[in-house]
Design an enzyme around this catalytic site. Structure first.
Site, PDB file in Angstrom:
ATOM      1  N   GLU A 223      47.859  35.708  50.242  1.00  0.00           N
ATOM      2  CA  GLU A 223      46.814  35.625  49.211  1.00  0.00           C
ATOM      3  C   GLU A 223      46.224  37.022  49.099  1.00  0.00           C
ATOM      4  OE1 GLU A 223      45.824  32.954  47.419  1.00  0.00           O
ATOM      5  OE2 GLU A 223      47.101  31.448  48.363  1.00  0.00           O
ATOM      6  N   CYS A 257      37.888  38.353  45.329  1.00  0.00           N
ATOM      7  CA  CYS A 257      39.288  38.685  45.013  1.00  0.00           C
ATOM      8  C   CYS A 257      39.603  38.410  43.542  1.00  0.00           C
ATOM      9  CB  CYS A 257      40.233  37.910  45.911  1.00  0.00           C
ATOM     10  SG  CYS A 257      39.968  36.139  45.843  1.00  0.00           S
TER      11      CYS A 257
END
Ligand code: NAD
Length: 479
Positions: A223, A257
């Site tokens: 990720e 993010c």
């Protein structure tokens, strides 16, 4: 590598090895935990989260300098409990074996898929949402019946120490355990022959994780980060777009993010957009320095890094619009106001690196084709946001660009919709989690074909001759 670093790796290696082997043994003793055991583990995760709510809020605030309790309650605690409850509610259905159709030529055999835990799972997590990004992968892995070893970030040391303590208080070490330490421990951790390694962090470290895991053929979920674009169409409602954009950008001061990283706006509408953003920023955050709702940058290195991204752009000819009501922001507060950058070019760091802070470059486009081409010329982003546009434009954005996930008409929210897979693509990551997608990430789907006592497959056995040819010709007709 210094001697101390080597020693640290070896020491961490011994401790890791011990925990890993203990978890392996425990898994071997219980390779298919029943629903009740998995639910009990999820209940304990929920109890841990609820019992330590105040401690988690305080630890994260102390790690960041300023982090509003509300942001921690929403983006960490609520998100984790929502993930736990969703998993608990659906777990029985996710665990059920799936019957799949069997082709006629294999009749009367039958086919099904058995969903099995993988074994011992490693999770490496980052600092920006230090509770949520450590816990949500653990929720999925435990729901799927695995044992979990977690290495949280060294940049949020108080939260990581708290995690180590509270997990040990609620779980046996051979069930779920936390190992703390920096990149050296991370390196040793990535070399452990886990059954799956789940990493959240930067693309640069993600590459190293993939290399280390390859030595053991350990499957990875990565990720990662990247530059998530916001495409604003000519007909977008600028006031709505601006407030949603500012909220997505300034949550956690841009240290998210999937934060909007840069904007693509129609040529000739920049002034209107800047004014709309100015109004939204002032309404949401009237002040920065003294505002308890406005998060600090996590440490001095990141503070200096974000400032240097702005300086680089200014030195190369960009113009900054600083959305600051005249406040002085001392470096010691590590607070940075939202800074829009106009007149940006591809050779500026701000259009090359992930920003991860409250800086928003605004590029212009002349045609919709050009906007799509700009997005596609860059590495594939983790998220993409689009405001306005008719059905045709929206469909074009969805079909002609590639991104991990998309929110149309807002920012960030696709992350919270549990039915959606969350993950990147290309440089922004490999694999996904959340909801059933997370359960499947940590599950082996075992193919099972059952042949009954009476079966016709012997017709294809040697010695090969006319019977074989006739049966094969018949099978071809049946497919
Ligand atoms: P990072 O890559 O520096 O560190 C992440 C973790 O990896 C930490 O626990 C760290 O100790 C460990 N680590 C560092 N070097 C290592 C090595 N050589 N071997 C093994 N482990 C090592 O990332 P960060 O600064 O903590 O987080 C910010 C980055 O994470 C940003 O790029 C952001 O976009 C990304 N991110 C992605 C997601 C997502 O869900 N896709 C979520 C949050 C953050």
């Amino acid at each position: 590598m210094s001697v101390t670093a080597e020693q640290a790796i070896r020491a961490a290696g011994d401790e890791l090895q011990r925990l890993f082997l203990a978890q392996r043994r425990a898994f071997a003793a219980e390779p298919d935990p029943p629903l009740s055991t998995r639910r009990d583990r999820l209940n304990r995760l929920e109890a841990l989260t609820e019992r330590h709510e105040d401690d988690i809020i305080a630890a994260i605030a102390a790690d960041f300098g300023t982090r509003p309790a509300q942001e921690t309650r929403l983006a960490e605690l609520f998100t984790v409990t929502a993930g736990i409850r969703y998993a608990r509610r659906h777990l029985r259905g996710w665990m059920r074996p799936r019957r799949v159709p069997t082709p006629l030529y294999l009749w009367p055999g039958s086919s099904r898929i058995l969903r099995q835990p993988l074994g011992v799972v490693g999770v490496i997590s980052p600092w920006n949402y230090p509770f949520q990004l450590a816990m949500l992968p653990a929720v999925a892995a435990l729901a799927a019946g695995n044992r979990v070893l977690l290495k949280p970030s060294e940049l949020t040391p108080r939260t990581s120490a708290l995690l180590e303590h509270v997990v040990a208080a609620h779980f046996a070490a051979d069930e779920f355990a936390v190992v703390t330490g920096g990149p050296e421990v991370g390196e040793a951790f990535a070399r452990v022959p886990f059954d799956h390694l789940f990493f959240t962090g930067s693309t640069a470290v993600g590459r190293k994780i993939a290399q280390a895991a390859a030595a053991n053929l350990t499957p990875v979920t990565l990720e990662l980060g990247g530059k998530s674009p916001v495409l604003i169409a000519e007909d977008a409602d600028f006031n709505v777009a601006a407030s949603r954009l500012v909220m997505g950008k300034l949550l956690n001061a841009g240290q998210t993010c999937i934060a909007p990283d840069y904007v693509l706006a129609p040529e000739g509408r920049i002034d209107a957009l800047v004014e709309a953003i100015r109004g939204s920023a002032a309404a949401l955050y009237p002040t920065v320095g003294s505002n308890p709702d406005y998060t600090s940058i996590v440490n001095e290195q990141h503070y200096a890094r974000i400032k240097s991204i702005v300086d680089d752009a200014l030195a190369k000819g960009a113009r900054a619009v600083r959305l600051n009501a005249g406040e002085k922001l001392p470096a010691s507060s590590r607070k940075l106001e939202l800074t829009l950058l106009l007149g940006v070019r591809d050779d500026m760091a701000v259009l090359q690196e992930e920003i991860f802070g409250p800086v928003l470059p605004i590029e212009t486009y002349a045609t919709f084709d050009e906007a799509i081409a700009r997005i596609n010329a860059r590495p594939r982003p983790l998220a993409l946001y689009a405001f306005g546009g008719g059905a045709v434009e929206r469909e074009r954005v969805l079909r002609e660009t590639t991104a991990g996930g998309v929110t149309l008409g807002d920012t960030l929210w696709h992350f919270s919709s549990e039915g959606l897979p969350f993950g990147g693509v290309g440089a922004s990551g490999i694999g996904a989690y959340h909801g059933e997608h997370g359960f499947l990430t940590f599950t082996h789907e075992k193919a099972v074909f059952t042949q009954p006592r009476l079966a016709l497959t012997w017709l294809l056995y040697p010695p090969y001759g006319k019977r074989f040819e006739r049966v094969l010709a018949l099978l071809k007709k049946l497919t």
